[in-house]
Design an enzyme around this catalytic site. Structure first.
Site, PDB file in Angstrom:
ATOM      1  N   ASP A 154      25.502  24.734 -41.536  1.00 34.30           N
ATOM      2  CA  ASP A 154      25.159  23.784 -42.594  1.00 34.30           C
ATOM      3  C   ASP A 154      26.269  22.738 -42.587  1.00 34.30           C
ATOM      4  O   ASP A 154      27.438  23.059 -42.853  1.00 34.30           O
ATOM      5  CB  ASP A 154      25.098  24.522 -43.935  1.00 34.30           C
ATOM      6  CG  ASP A 154      24.876  23.598 -45.128  1.00 34.30           C
ATOM      7  OD1 ASP A 154      24.958  22.360 -44.975  1.00 34.30           O
ATOM      8  OD2 ASP A 154      24.643  24.121 -46.234  1.00 34.30           O
ATOM      9  N   VAL A 155      25.927  21.478 -42.292  1.00 30.92           N
ATOM     10  CA  VAL A 155      26.971  20.459 -42.125  1.00 30.92           C
ATOM     11  C   VAL A 155      27.695  20.142 -43.428  1.00 30.92           C
ATOM     12  O   VAL A 155      28.760  19.503 -43.401  1.00 30.92           O
ATOM     13  CB  VAL A 155      26.397  19.167 -41.519  1.00 30.92           C
ATOM     14  CG1 VAL A 155      25.957  19.399 -40.074  1.00 30.92           C
ATOM     15  CG2 VAL A 155      25.255  18.592 -42.356  1.00 30.92           C
ATOM     16  N   SER A 195      20.651   4.690 -39.157  1.00 31.21           N
ATOM     17  CA  SER A 195      19.235   4.398 -38.912  1.00 31.21           C
ATOM     18  C   SER A 195      19.014   2.926 -39.218  1.00 31.21           C
ATOM     19  O   SER A 195      19.749   2.324 -40.023  1.00 31.21           O
ATOM     20  CB  SER A 195      18.346   5.246 -39.830  1.00 31.21           C
ATOM     21  OG  SER A 195      17.010   4.766 -39.827  1.00 31.21           O
ATOM     22  N   TYR A 222      16.783   8.301 -48.022  1.00 29.81           N
ATOM     23  CA  TYR A 222      17.142   8.220 -46.610  1.00 29.81           C
ATOM     24  C   TYR A 222      17.885   6.915 -46.318  1.00 29.81           C
ATOM     25  O   TYR A 222      18.941   6.918 -45.671  1.00 29.81           O
ATOM     26  CB  TYR A 222      15.879   8.305 -45.758  1.00 29.81           C
ATOM     27  CG  TYR A 222      16.131   8.383 -44.281  1.00 29.81           C
ATOM     28  CD1 TYR A 222      16.599   9.554 -43.698  1.00 29.81           C
ATOM     29  CD2 TYR A 222      15.892   7.289 -43.459  1.00 29.81           C
ATOM     30  CE1 TYR A 222      16.832   9.630 -42.336  1.00 29.81           C
ATOM     31  CE2 TYR A 222      16.116   7.349 -42.100  1.00 29.81           C
ATOM     32  CZ  TYR A 222      16.587   8.520 -41.536  1.00 29.81           C
ATOM     33  OH  TYR A 222      16.823   8.595 -40.193  1.00 29.81           O
ATOM     34  N   LYS A 241      21.846   6.591 -45.152  1.00 30.30           N
ATOM     35  CA  LYS A 241      22.175   6.045 -43.838  1.00 30.30           C
ATOM     36  C   LYS A 241      22.988   4.758 -43.951  1.00 30.30           C
ATOM     37  O   LYS A 241      23.840   4.473 -43.098  1.00 30.30           O
ATOM     38  CB  LYS A 241      20.894   5.805 -43.036  1.00 30.30           C
ATOM     39  CG  LYS A 241      20.182   7.099 -42.642  1.00 30.30           C
ATOM     40  CD  LYS A 241      21.068   7.994 -41.774  1.00 30.30           C
ATOM     41  CE  LYS A 241      20.320   9.179 -41.209  1.00 30.30           C
ATOM     42  NZ  LYS A 241      21.152  10.012 -40.319  1.00 30.30           N
ATOM     43  N   PHE A 301      12.280   6.920 -33.175  1.00 30.30           N
ATOM     44  CA  PHE A 301      12.496   7.771 -32.005  1.00 30.30           C
ATOM     45  C   PHE A 301      11.621   9.017 -32.060  1.00 30.30           C
ATOM     46  O   PHE A 301      11.279   9.506 -33.134  1.00 30.30           O
ATOM     47  CB  PHE A 301      13.978   8.162 -31.899  1.00 30.30           C
ATOM     48  CG  PHE A 301      14.791   7.187 -31.098  1.00 30.30           C
ATOM     49  CD1 PHE A 301      15.362   7.561 -29.887  1.00 30.30           C
ATOM     50  CD2 PHE A 301      14.955   5.886 -31.525  1.00 30.30           C
ATOM     51  CE1 PHE A 301      16.095   6.662 -29.138  1.00 30.30           C
ATOM     52  CE2 PHE A 301      15.677   4.976 -30.786  1.00 30.30           C
ATOM     53  CZ  PHE A 301      16.251   5.364 -29.573  1.00 30.30           C
TER      54      PHE A 301
END
Length: 207
Positions: A11-12, A100, A113, A117, A146
């Site tokens: 888990d980062v 992103s 998001y 980012k 992507f």
């Protein structure tokens, strides 16, 4: 030939997990490279269809993984890199983070998001300046659309339409193209503190 690759689930956002992954990496040799790609999405509107405020829990979790997770991983890896013997050019390590194009043109429903980012893009120059005295470089890649597991949940026809929206090449990006840019950043000592768009000239519409 000895062992070249090992996998460490983590888990980062967890210091213990990231340090365990770093320990595993250092068992193979000095930790000189970080390519950080962990992230998540999720729809969040400021006001939902019923007129209720958008979900703070969802927003918070997206920011926790994408932004706090990036900071946590970068700080723990950089501390290890700072102890490395420098190369003849004085470099101890290089880090590639992932933002992103949503950091610049986030779409409706992407507020969690996009803002997370944008935070990664914003930390890049600060991190590069902060770690310069230790001989550690930091750059960020801001991919467009992507072909990744995150996009795999989208129906095939919708993915085709998304790919066609890219000016050129009119297709989804390939993960190998991200890898090629990451490898170039790692090998080019003059690249530092920069966020590089990788998007085929795409500029996202509002929705």
């Amino acid at each position: 030939m000895g062992e070249r690759v090992r996998f460490a689930p983590a888990d980062v956002t967890c210091e213990l997990d990231v340090n365990a992954a770093c320990d595993l990496a250092e068992s193979l040799g000095p930790l000189r490279v970080l390519v950080h790609c962990a992230g998540r999405g999720g729809p969040v509107r400021l006001v939902d269809k019923e007129g209720n405020p958008g979900s703070l829990d969802t927003y918070t979790d997206i920011v926790r993984v994408n932004l706090i997770g990036t900071f946590n991983t970068l700080r723990l890896v950089a501390a290890r890199m700072a102890r490395n013997t420098p190369t003849p050019e004085g470099e101890r390590g290089a880090c590639v983070l992932t933002a992103s194009v949503a950091a610049y043109e986030g779409q409706i429903g992407q507020i969690g998001y996009a803002s997370s980012k944008a935070g990664v893009a914003g930390m890049t120059i600060v991190a590069a300046r902060d770690l310069a005295s230790k001989g550690i470089r930091v750059c960020t890649i801001a991919p467009g659309i992507f072909d990744t597991p995150m996009l795999a949940r989208v129906p095939a026809e919708a993915r085709k339409t998304l790919g066609a929206s890219v000016p050129y090449p009119a297709r989804l990006g390939d993960p190998d193209e991200y890898a090629q840019l990451a490898m170039h950043i790692l090998g080019n000592a003059m690249l530092n503190g920069e966020t590089i768009r990788l998007d085929g000239a795409l500029r996202m519409a509002p929705r």
